[in-house]
Structure formats: C-alpha cells, structure tokens
Design a protein around this motif. Structure first.
Motif, PDB file in Angstrom:
ATOM      1  N   ALA A 146      30.139  14.332  -2.992  1.00 16.66           N
ATOM      2  CA  ALA A 146      30.640  12.989  -3.276  1.00 16.66           C
ATOM      3  C   ALA A 146      29.518  12.094  -3.792  1.00 16.66           C
ATOM      4  N   LEU A 175      38.557  11.070   1.819  1.00 12.76           N
ATOM      5  CA  LEU A 175      38.873  12.499   1.745  1.00 12.76           C
ATOM      6  C   LEU A 175      40.369  12.667   2.000  1.00 12.76           C
ATOM      7  N   ARG A 228      29.566  10.232  -7.292  1.00 10.06           N
ATOM      8  CA  ARG A 228      29.435   8.769  -7.340  1.00 10.06           C
ATOM      9  C   ARG A 228      28.303   8.379  -8.282  1.00 10.06           C
ATOM     10  N   ILE A 248      33.709   7.317   1.305  1.00 11.93           N
ATOM     11  CA  ILE A 248      34.340   8.531   0.759  1.00 11.93           C
ATOM     12  C   ILE A 248      35.747   8.630   1.348  1.00 11.93           C
TER      13      ILE A 248
END
Lengths: 147, 149
Positions: B131, B51, B135, B49
C-alpha cells in the motif's frame, strides 16, 4: 508406541561411538544409535500413513497442509509414463525422446594415467570425498539397517 | 477470467443450495456458511489503508477460496492471499484452497493452511508495504489529492 529421546544420552552415545576404532565396546553405542534411528524413521513412516489416511478421508483431493514449521505435501514422484519395451517398435517417435549417456571406462583410464602420467583429453577427475557409513548386521548376516 | 467467474457463480449456487462444499471439491458439510458478497469485510489499517475482502465461503473458523485455471491449490497456499484475508477475520484458524482446472476438466488440489499470529503479522507487513508503494506512486503522479501527513 512411545519414543523417548534423552538428548544427553544421545550425545554420550555419539562420543562413545566415535571411539570404535580403538574400542570394541564402542560398538554397543553405535548399535543403540542405529536402533534409535530405525525407531524414529519407522515412526515418521507411521505418521505419514496416518496423515494420508486422515487427509484423504477428509478430502480425497488433498494435496498439502502447512503450519508454521511444517509443510506436508502429497504428490507423485518420478516419471509419469514409461516405455513398453515389448511394443516399442510400434511407437511413433513423437511419443519418446532418446537419451545417450556416456561414462568413463575406469580401467582403461587408469592404464593411460599410469603410462602417460595424465588423463586422456576428454576425461576429468571427479572429486569424491570419503564418507563414513555405519551398517547394522542382523542375526542373519544381512545388512538390516545402514546409515 | 470470464469462465472463472462463471465457475464461481456455479459453485456459490451449489453451496447455497446444499450448505456443503461443491461436490467436485469433496462435498464437506459446511458450518454456518456465508458466501461471497455477504462475507464482504472492510478494515482500516494504520488510519489510511482501507482493506476490503470477500471470501468464497466463510465459516466461523475456516475461510475458503475456490480457484479455477491451471494453477494448483498448493501454489496458492504458498502465497499471500490467506494471510491478507486473515487481517479481515483474525478469528479464522484455517484457510482452504480448492482448485479446478476447467481445461483438463479435473480438480487439481485441496491445500490447507493453518493461520497463526505469524501469518497474520506477515499479512499486515505485506499490505502495508504494498500500500505504501502504491500510495507513493499515486502521489508522484498527481493521481491522489491528499498526501500522507
């Protein structure tokens, strides 16, 4: 000001206070609990004033601050506007709403219940569980503190 | 949204010039402030991830976000934005929201949140959960090339 709370003592005051029905001496325990409540409530009131003062000095737009366990909010309560009865007759209708409320005429309902053994159609019985209230009578005979 | 961006540009310009919060938000003197793009921070979480976040104003221990629109600052303080941004700057202790309603032409609040280990944990959980959902959607709809291994 310092407030010290001995939780074991509080528990003991609670147990002793519960005996007031049978023992005049139990009154002293209840007085102590009420005085403690008064002190704590006064302290919370002082804390609120201190927060308001400090927060507005830091930022006049203050509305809230929150931590992990406490959230402090600063806002107005109640209606924003009221009706001026003196000039109400000049107020255009779009600026107010009319509320009609009804409440039961207790004596009449009691009379009906005695006579007919049931409630009149349109009247319901409201369950009102009884609650204990404890009042501290001060030296002048007025109710100074109640709980 | 366009009006919101214009207000943010105006507030950023004022902050850069005065090194204080915009006057409308109280004008507090800022400590070593950074603004907008220069605060952009990227962190990789869990290896997959990415960010990315930006602060309106970033001081050593205080993050600040300006809000325009009808929602007051206190409403944002009940949300997740500060918890997510805390992931990017875990050294922050406080996060402030300042809200301005451009329709009523008035400030509608200043709300502060204390940032703690608990808020950081909640932020990470929020990011990972959302997330993962994103995904999964992208993979199911063949919108991503490499699946999670």
């Amino acid at each position: 000001m310092q407030i010290t709370v001995d939780t074991d003592k509080v528990k003991s005051l609670v147990e002793d206070g519960g005996k007031i029905l049978m023992s005049q001496e139990a009154e002293a325990s209840l007085v102590q609990l009420l005085e403690l409540q008064k002190s704590v409530e006064a302290a919370i009131g002082d804390a609120k004033k201190a927060i308001e003062e400090a927060a507005l000095a830091y930022n006049p737009n203050f509305t809230s601050v929150q931590g992990e366990k406490v959230k402090v909010g600063y806002r107005s309560f109640g209606s924003k506007y009221g009706i001026d009865q003196a000039t109400f007759d000049k107020l255009p209708p779009q600026f107010y709403k009319k509320k009609v409320s009804y409440s039961a005429e207790t004596k009449e309902v009691d009379k009906y219940l005695v006579e007919f053994g049931s409630l009149p159609l349109g009247i319901t019985k409201i369950e009102r569980p009884k609650q204990i209230s404890i009042k501290l009578i001060d030296d002048w005979g007025d109710d100074a503190t109640s709980s | 949204m366009i009006a919101g961006r214009e207000w943010h540009k105006k507030w950023e310009a004022e902050g850069r010039e005065t090194h204080c919060l915009p006057e409308v938000f109280g004008g507090r003197a800022l400590i070593e402030p950074k603004f907008e793009k220069e605060t952009k921070t990227v962190k990789v979480i869990g290896g997959w991830i990415q960010l990315v976040g930006v602060f309106d104003v970033l001081e050593p221990t205080i993050g600040t976000d300006f809000k325009s629109g009808v929602m007051p600052a206190t409403a944002y303080a009940n949300g997740y934005q500060h918890k997510v941004l805390q992931i990017l700057k875990p050294e922050l202790k406080l996060f402030d929201y300042h809200s301005y309603d451009q329709y009523l032409k008035k400030v509608t609040g200043f709300a502060r949140v204390h940032l703690t280990d608990k808020t950081l944990k909640e932020g990470i959980e929020f990011v990972v959960t959302n997330a993962s959902d994103m995904r999964a959607y992208l993979e199911e709809n063949n919108l991503i090339r490499e699946p999670i291994s």
